[in-house]
Design an enzyme around this catalytic site. Structure first.
Site, PDB file in Angstrom:
ATOM      1  N   SER A 132     -52.869 -23.617  27.121  1.00  0.00           N
ATOM      2  CA  SER A 132     -53.736 -24.500  27.903  1.00  0.00           C
ATOM      3  C   SER A 132     -53.167 -24.656  29.297  1.00  0.00           C
ATOM      4  O   SER A 132     -51.956 -24.839  29.462  1.00  0.00           O
ATOM      5  CB  SER A 132     -53.793 -25.905  27.270  1.00  0.00           C
ATOM      6  OG  SER A 132     -54.120 -25.859  25.903  1.00  0.00           O
ATOM      7  N   ASP A 174     -47.965 -33.669  28.625  1.00  0.00           N
ATOM      8  CA  ASP A 174     -48.949 -32.699  28.115  1.00  0.00           C
ATOM      9  C   ASP A 174     -50.278 -33.349  27.725  1.00  0.00           C
ATOM     10  O   ASP A 174     -50.966 -32.868  26.818  1.00  0.00           O
ATOM     11  CB  ASP A 174     -48.377 -31.930  26.903  1.00  0.00           C
ATOM     12  CG  ASP A 174     -47.119 -31.145  27.262  1.00  0.00           C
ATOM     13  OD1 ASP A 174     -47.010 -30.694  28.408  1.00  0.00           O
ATOM     14  OD2 ASP A 174     -46.251 -31.005  26.382  1.00  0.00           O
ATOM     15  N   ASN A 207     -49.946 -27.440  34.944  1.00  0.00           N
ATOM     16  CA  ASN A 207     -48.927 -26.948  34.016  1.00  0.00           C
ATOM     17  C   ASN A 207     -49.595 -25.990  33.031  1.00  0.00           C
ATOM     18  O   ASN A 207     -50.797 -26.090  32.773  1.00  0.00           O
ATOM     19  CB  ASN A 207     -48.307 -28.115  33.230  1.00  0.00           C
ATOM     20  CG  ASN A 207     -47.194 -27.663  32.304  1.00  0.00           C
ATOM     21  OD1 ASN A 207     -46.389 -26.797  32.657  1.00  0.00           O
ATOM     22  ND2 ASN A 207     -47.150 -28.224  31.099  1.00  0.00           N
ATOM     23  N   HIS A 240     -49.166 -24.838  29.073  1.00  0.00           N
ATOM     24  CA  HIS A 240     -48.518 -25.295  27.841  1.00  0.00           C
ATOM     25  C   HIS A 240     -48.911 -24.351  26.711  1.00  0.00           C
ATOM     26  O   HIS A 240     -50.093 -24.006  26.568  1.00  0.00           O
ATOM     27  CB  HIS A 240     -48.968 -26.725  27.528  1.00  0.00           C
ATOM     28  CG  HIS A 240     -48.310 -27.274  26.311  1.00  0.00           C
ATOM     29  ND1 HIS A 240     -46.999 -27.707  26.292  1.00  0.00           N
ATOM     30  CD2 HIS A 240     -48.771 -27.420  25.050  1.00  0.00           C
ATOM     31  CE1 HIS A 240     -46.695 -28.105  25.078  1.00  0.00           C
ATOM     32  NE2 HIS A 240     -47.740 -27.947  24.304  1.00  0.00           N
TER      33      HIS A 240
HETATM   34  C1  GRF Z   1     -44.145 -20.683  28.649  1.00  0.00           C
HETATM   35  O1  GRF Z   1     -44.377 -20.460  27.291  1.00  0.00           O
HETATM   36  C2  GRF Z   1     -44.900 -21.896  29.124  1.00  0.00           C
HETATM   37  O2  GRF Z   1     -46.118 -22.077  28.471  1.00  0.00           O
HETATM   38  C3  GRF Z   1     -43.964 -23.019  28.782  1.00  0.00           C
HETATM   39  O3  GRF Z   1     -42.683 -22.505  29.038  1.00  0.00           O
HETATM   40  C4  GRF Z   1     -42.694 -21.089  28.912  1.00  0.00           C
HETATM   41  C5  GRF Z   1     -42.193 -20.532  30.199  1.00  0.00           C
HETATM   42  O4  GRF Z   1     -42.051 -19.150  30.176  1.00  0.00           O
HETATM   43  N1  GRF Z   1     -44.291 -24.206  29.516  1.00  0.00           N
HETATM   44  P1  GRF Z   1     -41.790 -18.346  31.513  1.00  0.00           P
HETATM   45  O5  GRF Z   1     -40.553 -18.945  32.197  1.00  0.00           O
HETATM   46  O6  GRF Z   1     -43.017 -18.483  32.380  1.00  0.00           O
HETATM   47  O7  GRF Z   1     -41.539 -16.942  31.082  1.00  0.00           O
END
Ligand code: GRF
Length: 204
Positions: free
Chosen positions: A139, A148, A110, A112
Protein backbone atom coordinates in the site's frame (compact mmCIF):
# COMPACT_ATOMS: atom_id res chain seq x y z
CA UNK A 1 5.09 25.21 -7.26
CA UNK A 2 7.81 24.25 -9.75
CA UNK A 3 6.68 22.46 -12.90
CA UNK A 4 7.93 19.15 -11.51
CA UNK A 5 7.42 18.27 -7.90
CA UNK A 6 10.71 18.21 -6.00
CA UNK A 7 10.68 14.94 -4.08
CA UNK A 8 12.99 13.73 -1.32
CA UNK A 9 13.16 10.00 -0.59
CA UNK A 10 14.00 8.94 2.97
CA UNK A 11 15.80 5.61 3.31
CA UNK A 12 17.47 3.67 6.11
CA UNK A 13 18.68 0.57 4.26
CA UNK A 14 19.11 -1.00 0.84
CA UNK A 15 16.84 1.48 -0.94
CA UNK A 16 15.35 -0.76 -3.61
CA UNK A 17 12.13 1.27 -3.70
CA UNK A 18 14.15 4.45 -4.09
CA UNK A 19 15.91 2.81 -7.05
CA UNK A 20 12.52 1.93 -8.55
CA UNK A 21 11.51 5.60 -8.29
CA UNK A 22 14.80 6.72 -9.83
CA UNK A 23 14.58 4.18 -12.67
CA UNK A 24 11.03 5.23 -13.44
CA UNK A 25 12.20 8.83 -13.77
CA UNK A 26 15.27 7.87 -15.79
CA UNK A 27 13.15 5.91 -18.28
CA UNK A 28 10.93 8.94 -18.86
CA UNK A 29 12.36 12.30 -17.77
CA UNK A 30 9.00 13.97 -18.43
CA UNK A 31 7.62 12.40 -15.23
CA UNK A 32 5.90 14.84 -12.89
CA UNK A 33 8.56 14.50 -10.18
CA UNK A 34 12.27 15.10 -9.74
CA UNK A 35 14.19 13.15 -7.12
CA UNK A 36 15.97 16.14 -5.65
CA UNK A 37 17.37 14.53 -2.50
CA UNK A 38 17.88 11.14 -0.88
CA UNK A 39 18.12 11.54 2.89
CA UNK A 40 18.96 9.00 5.57
CA UNK A 41 19.31 8.60 9.31
CA UNK A 42 21.89 5.86 8.63
CA UNK A 43 25.04 7.34 7.03
CA UNK A 44 26.23 3.89 5.89
CA UNK A 45 22.89 2.96 4.28
CA UNK A 46 23.33 1.14 0.99
CA UNK A 47 20.64 3.32 -0.56
CA UNK A 48 22.89 6.37 -0.29
CA UNK A 49 25.63 4.71 -2.33
CA UNK A 50 23.15 3.81 -5.04
CA UNK A 51 21.63 7.30 -5.01
CA UNK A 52 25.04 8.80 -5.71
CA UNK A 53 25.39 6.50 -8.72
CA UNK A 54 22.18 7.99 -10.05
CA UNK A 55 23.71 11.43 -9.53
CA UNK A 56 21.09 12.35 -6.92
CA UNK A 57 22.08 14.61 -4.02
CA UNK A 58 22.24 12.94 -0.63
CA UNK A 59 22.01 14.03 2.99
CA UNK A 60 22.82 11.76 5.91
CA UNK A 61 23.11 12.09 9.63
CA UNK A 62 22.97 9.50 12.36
CA UNK A 63 20.08 9.96 14.76
CA UNK A 64 22.06 8.26 17.53
CA UNK A 65 22.25 10.36 20.70
CA UNK A 66 19.65 12.83 19.46
CA UNK A 67 16.07 13.33 20.53
CA UNK A 68 13.48 12.55 17.87
CA UNK A 69 12.46 16.22 17.76
CA UNK A 70 16.02 17.54 17.36
CA UNK A 71 16.85 15.03 14.64
CA UNK A 72 13.65 15.73 12.75
CA UNK A 73 14.29 19.49 12.99
CA UNK A 74 17.64 18.98 11.23
CA UNK A 75 16.04 16.71 8.66
CA UNK A 76 13.32 19.28 8.07
CA UNK A 77 15.95 22.03 7.61
CA UNK A 78 17.81 19.91 5.04
CA UNK A 79 14.58 19.25 3.13
CA UNK A 80 13.73 22.94 3.07
CA UNK A 81 17.28 23.88 2.07
CA UNK A 82 16.75 21.70 -1.00
CA UNK A 83 13.30 23.19 -1.75
CA UNK A 84 11.63 19.83 -1.25
CA UNK A 85 7.87 19.80 -1.83
CA UNK A 86 7.06 16.16 -1.15
CA UNK A 87 8.70 13.48 1.00
CA UNK A 88 8.50 9.78 0.10
CA UNK A 89 9.46 7.32 2.82
CA UNK A 90 11.01 4.15 1.41
CA UNK A 91 12.22 1.82 4.11
CA UNK A 92 12.78 4.70 6.53
CA UNK A 93 13.03 2.79 9.78
CA UNK A 94 12.47 5.57 12.26
CA UNK A 95 9.25 6.96 13.64
CA UNK A 96 8.79 10.62 12.76
CA UNK A 97 7.94 13.18 15.42
CA UNK A 98 4.37 14.58 15.49
CA UNK A 99 5.72 18.05 14.65
CA UNK A 100 7.42 16.77 11.49
CA UNK A 101 4.35 14.82 10.39
CA UNK A 102 2.21 17.88 11.00
CA UNK A 103 4.55 20.19 9.07
CA UNK A 104 4.50 17.85 6.05
CA UNK A 105 0.80 17.00 6.19
CA UNK A 106 -0.40 15.74 2.77
CA UNK A 107 3.21 15.96 1.56
CA UNK A 108 4.44 12.77 3.18
CA UNK A 109 3.99 9.34 1.53
CA UNK A 110 5.01 5.87 2.63
CA UNK A 111 5.01 2.41 1.10
CA UNK A 112 4.00 -0.40 3.42
CA UNK A 113 4.26 -4.12 2.60
CA UNK A 114 0.70 -5.15 3.41
CA UNK A 115 -2.82 -4.48 2.24
CA UNK A 116 -3.62 -1.80 4.80
CA UNK A 117 -5.47 -1.59 7.09
CA UNK A 118 -4.35 -5.21 7.58
CA UNK A 119 -0.99 -5.79 9.25
CA UNK A 120 0.27 -2.37 10.24
CA UNK A 121 3.78 -2.23 11.68
CA UNK A 122 6.56 -4.77 11.23
CA UNK A 123 6.72 -8.45 10.25
CA UNK A 124 3.83 -8.13 7.82
CA UNK A 125 4.52 -11.21 5.67
CA UNK A 126 4.74 -13.67 8.54
CA UNK A 127 1.57 -12.20 10.00
CA UNK A 128 -0.27 -12.49 6.67
CA UNK A 129 0.74 -16.17 6.48
CA UNK A 130 -0.24 -16.82 10.11
CA UNK A 131 -3.63 -15.22 9.52
CA UNK A 132 -4.28 -17.52 6.55
CA UNK A 133 -4.82 -14.53 4.24
CA UNK A 134 -5.55 -15.27 0.60
CA UNK A 135 -3.76 -12.12 -0.53
CA UNK A 136 -0.80 -10.10 0.68
CA UNK A 137 0.33 -6.95 -1.07
CA UNK A 138 1.51 -3.41 -0.62
CA UNK A 139 0.00 0.00 0.00
CA UNK A 140 1.10 3.56 -0.68
CA UNK A 141 -0.45 5.87 1.87
CA UNK A 142 -0.26 9.36 3.28
CA UNK A 143 1.55 9.49 6.60
CA UNK A 144 -0.41 10.69 9.61
CA UNK A 145 0.36 10.70 13.34
CA UNK A 146 -0.84 7.09 13.79
CA UNK A 147 1.54 4.43 12.42
CA UNK A 148 0.53 3.10 8.96
CA UNK A 149 -2.98 4.49 9.42
CA UNK A 150 -3.11 7.38 6.93
CA UNK A 151 -5.34 7.44 3.83
CA UNK A 152 -4.41 4.76 1.29
CA UNK A 153 -3.64 6.10 -2.20
CA UNK A 154 -2.90 2.87 -4.06
CA UNK A 155 -2.56 -0.86 -3.47
CA UNK A 156 -1.41 -3.94 -5.35
CA UNK A 157 -2.48 -7.43 -4.32
CA UNK A 158 -0.19 -10.44 -4.37
CA UNK A 159 -1.73 -13.92 -4.09
CA UNK A 160 -0.33 -16.05 -1.28
CA UNK A 161 0.73 -19.46 -2.61
CA UNK A 162 0.57 -22.71 -0.61
CA UNK A 163 4.37 -23.09 -0.72
CA UNK A 164 5.06 -19.52 0.46
CA UNK A 165 7.17 -18.69 3.47
CA UNK A 166 7.79 -15.15 4.70
CA UNK A 167 10.86 -14.75 2.48
CA UNK A 168 9.29 -15.92 -0.76
CA UNK A 169 6.22 -13.79 -0.10
CA UNK A 170 8.37 -10.75 0.75
CA UNK A 171 10.24 -11.13 -2.54
CA UNK A 172 7.03 -11.16 -4.61
CA UNK A 173 5.54 -8.28 -2.64
CA UNK A 174 8.74 -6.29 -3.18
CA UNK A 175 8.35 -6.70 -6.95
CA UNK A 176 4.84 -5.31 -6.58
CA UNK A 177 6.18 -2.42 -4.49
CA UNK A 178 8.58 -1.52 -7.27
CA UNK A 179 5.64 -1.23 -9.69
CA UNK A 180 3.23 0.46 -7.32
CA UNK A 181 5.36 3.19 -5.75
CA UNK A 182 6.50 4.90 -8.96
CA UNK A 183 2.97 4.81 -10.39
CA UNK A 184 1.43 6.15 -7.18
CA UNK A 185 4.07 8.86 -6.75
CA UNK A 186 3.60 9.96 -10.35
CA UNK A 187 -0.18 10.13 -9.96
CA UNK A 188 0.04 12.01 -6.67
CA UNK A 189 2.49 14.55 -8.09
CA UNK A 190 0.23 15.15 -11.08
CA UNK A 191 -2.65 15.60 -8.64
CA UNK A 192 -0.91 18.07 -6.31
CA UNK A 193 0.57 20.10 -9.12
CA UNK A 194 -2.98 20.63 -10.34
CA UNK A 195 -2.44 19.28 -13.82
CA UNK A 196 -5.37 16.91 -13.58
CA UNK A 197 -7.20 18.00 -10.45
CA UNK A 198 -10.92 18.21 -11.06
CA UNK A 199 -12.25 21.71 -11.66
CA UNK A 200 -15.49 22.86 -10.07
CA UNK A 201 -18.12 24.07 -12.53
CA UNK A 202 -18.23 27.82 -12.96
CA UNK A 203 -21.47 28.94 -11.28
CA UNK A 204 -21.07 32.68 -11.82
C1 GRF B 1 9.93 -2.26 1.85
O1 GRF B 1 9.38 -3.54 1.96
C2 GRF B 1 8.93 -1.21 2.26
O2 GRF B 1 7.62 -1.55 1.96
C3 GRF B 1 9.11 -1.15 3.75
O3 GRF B 1 10.49 -1.32 3.95
C4 GRF B 1 11.06 -2.04 2.86
C5 GRF B 1 12.15 -1.20 2.29
O4 GRF B 1 12.86 -1.84 1.28
N1 GRF B 1 8.57 0.06 4.29
P1 GRF B 1 13.87 -1.03 0.38
O5 GRF B 1 14.88 -0.33 1.30
O6 GRF B 1 13.07 -0.03 -0.43
O7 GRF B 1 14.54 -2.06 -0.47
Amino acid sequence: MAERVRVAVLVSGRGSNMVALAEHKRRDPSRSYDLALIASNVPEARGLVVAKRFGIKTWAKSHKGMSREDFDAELDAALRAHDIELVALAGYMRLLSPGFVDAWQDRLLNIHPSLLPAHRGLDTHRRALMAGDEFAGCSVHLVTAELDAGPVLAQERVRILPRDDADSLAARVLEAEHRLYPAALEAYCVFISGASSPRLPDRS
